[in-house]
Scaffold this motif. Structure first.
Motif, PDB file in Angstrom:
ATOM      1  N   SER A  65      38.138  45.213  52.260  1.00 32.63           N
ATOM      2  CA  SER A  65      38.470  44.023  52.917  1.00 32.63           C
ATOM      3  C   SER A  65      39.917  44.362  53.627  1.00 32.63           C
ATOM      4  N   ALA A 117      34.002  46.921  56.460  1.00 27.26           N
ATOM      5  CA  ALA A 117      33.866  45.520  56.667  1.00 27.26           C
ATOM      6  C   ALA A 117      32.430  45.426  55.925  1.00 27.26           C
ATOM      7  N   ALA A 171      32.198  46.186  52.126  1.00 23.82           N
ATOM      8  CA  ALA A 171      32.393  44.967  51.168  1.00 23.82           C
ATOM      9  C   ALA A 171      31.187  44.166  51.308  1.00 23.82           C
ATOM     10  N   TYR A 175      31.801  33.935  48.354  1.00 25.43           N
ATOM     11  CA  TYR A 175      31.977  35.044  49.389  1.00 25.43           C
ATOM     12  C   TYR A 175      30.665  35.431  50.198  1.00 25.43           C
ATOM     13  N   THR A 186      35.829  36.461  55.445  1.00 25.74           N
ATOM     14  CA  THR A 186      35.610  36.965  54.147  1.00 25.74           C
ATOM     15  C   THR A 186      36.587  37.830  53.811  1.00 25.74           C
ATOM     16  N   SER A 187      37.154  38.707  54.726  1.00 28.19           N
ATOM     17  CA  SER A 187      38.168  39.599  53.834  1.00 28.19           C
ATOM     18  C   SER A 187      39.357  38.666  53.445  1.00 28.19           C
ATOM     19  N   CYS A 227      38.329  37.087  50.463  1.00 30.39           N
ATOM     20  CA  CYS A 227      38.494  37.834  49.145  1.00 30.39           C
ATOM     21  C   CYS A 227      39.773  38.292  48.625  1.00 30.39           C
TER      22      CYS A 227
END
Lengths: 218, 182, 241
Positions: C76, C88, C91, C140, C157-158, C161
């Protein structure tokens, strides 16, 4: 920034502003617990800290979606993002208003609810202290979640799923502090840890929330 | 484009007028090209008005005046013909009146470059005329404006028309993020 | 020739296509070898009997479950800093594997706990924090599914995270503070004295290596399919123009 805080406070107390909704919700949850568990005050006073903490958390959660949804829909957020006010300040103002309209009233009503659940007067103080230190964390974490889901249709359920895991440390330390205080153990460690979680959240989450807001405004 | 001039963006729906304006306002990343203007000089006004229905007109304007730290709202309210409405709740206004309140914010920002996305939607003929005059005033005060609209605002020789259809080819290209996968 | 060259989706597809079979075969061999060694060629524990052998699934899956999250965190950050799409998508690809491993860890733990502690579930800090890890994975994955635009989804989402990692660590300490549990200490550790006897230790190492290889193979496979999905979308977009 102060202008934003004042405006949001005004909106929240005007008709349809939602002020008081989460309080009413909190009230109902607290009343429902004896219905579910039974009227035994001894038992109730044992679960009271957990009940009140969980009630506060759920009441908080209920009002999160409104933080950015309205401003996103009517374009205010676009305009704020292009103004000279940094989005980080917008986030902080929003979280502060959320705390003032949700967290603070909950803290002030806690003595009353404590009595309903059979807590002794001198024990209620522990609940109040833990809630004073803990509810600001609930507000800023929730604001981050609201920023993540800003602009999503029907983001409410998603918001809860994203935010609840982030609430775990606050809930554990907060309820632990209240429980230990009521059972007569030392509370200093758990209160300091709770304060630590609050401060850490307020230190890092405005930046994270502002960055996801920028992404959502694209 | 120079100070004192306006650009009118024309083109069919979906050609990218809004996208261009939002990109210029710094709300969207730009895939190619450069913007030679500080974001601090730009004022963006989109489809939505950004006014709160439960507050009065005055409260709404005061809020934006505070955000842009501009001194007084009465002058602006007069210019945009909403001085009689100051004490009524925005929720009770008509769509056109609401729009005027939203546009009045432009006067409060004190910024030079106005980016306007369909500013005349739901305005009546007289209001359009008034608004055209306000833009002219703004231009003669060395400001400039980029407007996406289909209505003649009466800007005459001050305005330069950009037909975005010509650039459609460029905007129709794949976005960078898709290109990486080919 | 730099490492980042493989951040190009097309190059990554080529390289990973070559590597994937090796990883898969190696993973299969080590897991089969390690588990059969552990199951059939080690003595029963003097206290725990044959139940101890669930260790060979429980410990590696728990290990991978935690480290999959670390991998997602690193991927991320790389995406946010360098904007490499492969990162990305890697992940995204790791999350379902992580959540599966978390579930395996929890279930095998319950199966082991029943005969040992006499209960399927105990609110012990280690068990609780795995349950919390499960919730973080869930959030997530759901966020990925909720956002249409792939780049926006990757960005959101990064950030989740990274923020989630901070709060997951806090939760770990919180659960420790909240209940000093009955779970045994780490089965493996480098700096401390070993906690399991050598006979159990060596096969466990082999299975762990197998699970790590399996994780890599699955991540490669998932990332490849994510890339191909995006590629198909891009080709379709191009043909429309």
């Amino acid at each position: 920034m102060i202008a934003l805080i004042i405006r949001d406070l005004k909106i929240s107390v005007r008709a349809g502003g939602g002020f008081g909704l989460s309080l009413a919700f909190f009230f109902i949850i607290v009343i429902f617990f004896p219905f579910a568990i039974g009227p035994d005050l001894d038992l109730l006073s044992k679960v009271a800290p957990g009940t009140l903490w969980l009630g506060a958390l759920l009441a908080c959660l209920l009002s999160l979606e409104r933080i950015f949804a309205l401003d996103f829909e009517d374009g205010t957020l676009d305009l704020l993002a292009t103004s000279s006010l940094p989005l980080e300040s917008v986030v902080i103002s929003k979280a502060l208003v959320h705390w003032l309209t949700t967290g603070l009233p909950l803290v002030l009503l806690t003595p009353f609810f404590g009595i309903l659940l059979g807590l002794q007067n001198n024990n209620i103080i522990f609940l109040i202290i833990s809630l004073i230190f803990g509810t600001p964390a609930l507000s800023i974490i929730g604001t981050f979640g609201a920023a993540l889901t800003a602009g999503m249709k029907r983001g409410g359920l998603l918001l809860s799923i994203l935010v609840l895991p982030l609430y775990i440390p606050t809930l554990i330390f907060g309820a632990e502090a209240a429980r230990r205080g009521i059972q007569g153990f030392e509370t200093q460690n758990s209160i300091l840890l709770l304060l630590g979680v609050s401060l850490l959240s307020w230190a890092i989450l405005p930046f994270a929330a502002a960055s996801v807001l920028r992404i959502n405004l694209r | 484009m120079k100070n004192g001039h306006a650009g009118i963006l024309r083109g069919p729906n979906g050609v990218g007028k809004t996208t261009l304006l939002r990109a210029l306002a710094g709300l969207q990343p730009v895939e190619a090209g450069k913007i030679k203007c500080s974001l601090e000089d730009i004022c963006y006004s989109g489809h939505a008005d950004g006014v709160k229905p439960t507050l009065t007109v005055q409260e709404n304007l005061e809020f934006w005046a505070n955000i842009f730290s501009s001194p007084s709202i009465s002058e602006v309210a007069e210019k945009f013909m909403i001085i009689d409405l100051l004490n009524s709740k925005v929720g009770n206004l008509s769509a056109g009146q609401k729009r005027r309140v939203g546009l009045a914010r432009l006067g409060l920002t004190g910024r030079q470059v106005w980016l306007l996305d369909e500013p005349t939607v739901s305005l009546d003929e007289t209001s359009v005329k008034i608004f055209g005059n306000i833009i002219k005033d703004h231009l003669s005060e060395d400001g400039c404006a980029l407007i996406a609209t289909h209505i003649d605002l009466g800007l005459e020789n001050r305005a330069q028309i950009f037909d975005l259809l010509k650039y459609k080819a460029a905007s129709g290209e794949l976005s960078n993020s898709n290109e990486a996968f080919l | 020739m730099s490492f980042w060259e493989y951040a190009n989706p097309v190059k990554f597809l080529k390289l990973s296509g070559v590597l994937l079979p090796y990883f898969s075969i190696l993973a299969a061999i080590t897991i089969i070898a390690g588990i059969s060694w552990g199951f059939f060629f080690t003595p029963d524990d003097y206290k725990q009997g044959a139940t101890v052998k669930i260790l060979y699934v429980h410990v590696p899956s728990a290990f991978v479950a935690i480290n999959a999250w670390f991998m997602m965190l690193v991927a991320s950050i790389i995406w946010l800093v360098r904007r490499h799409h492969v990162s990305a998508l890697a992940a995204k690809a790791a999350a379902p594997i992580g959540i599966a491993m978390t579930i395996i860890g929890l279930v095998t733990g319950a199966l082991w706990g029943q005969p040992m502690w006499g209960t399927w579930w105990e609110w012990d800090p280690k068990l609780t924090s795995f349950l919390i890890l499960f919730l973080f994975y869930l959030g997530y994955i759901i966020l990925w599914a909720a956002v249409d635009d792939p780049d926006t989804a990757a960005d959101l989402t990064s950030v989740l995270c990274i923020v989630g990692s901070v709060f997951a660590v806090l939760s770990r300490y919180a659960t420790n503070f909240w209940n000093q549990g009955l779970h045994q200490d780490a089965s493996l550790s480098i700096d401390k004295e070993e906690h399991v006897a050598d006979v159990f230790y060596y096969p466990l190492i082999v299975v762990m290596a197998g699970f790590v290889l399996l994780f890599f193979a699955l991540v490669l496979l998932n990332t490849r399919s994510e890339i191909m999905k995006r590629r198909a979308g891009a080709i379709m977009a191009r043909s429309r123009i």
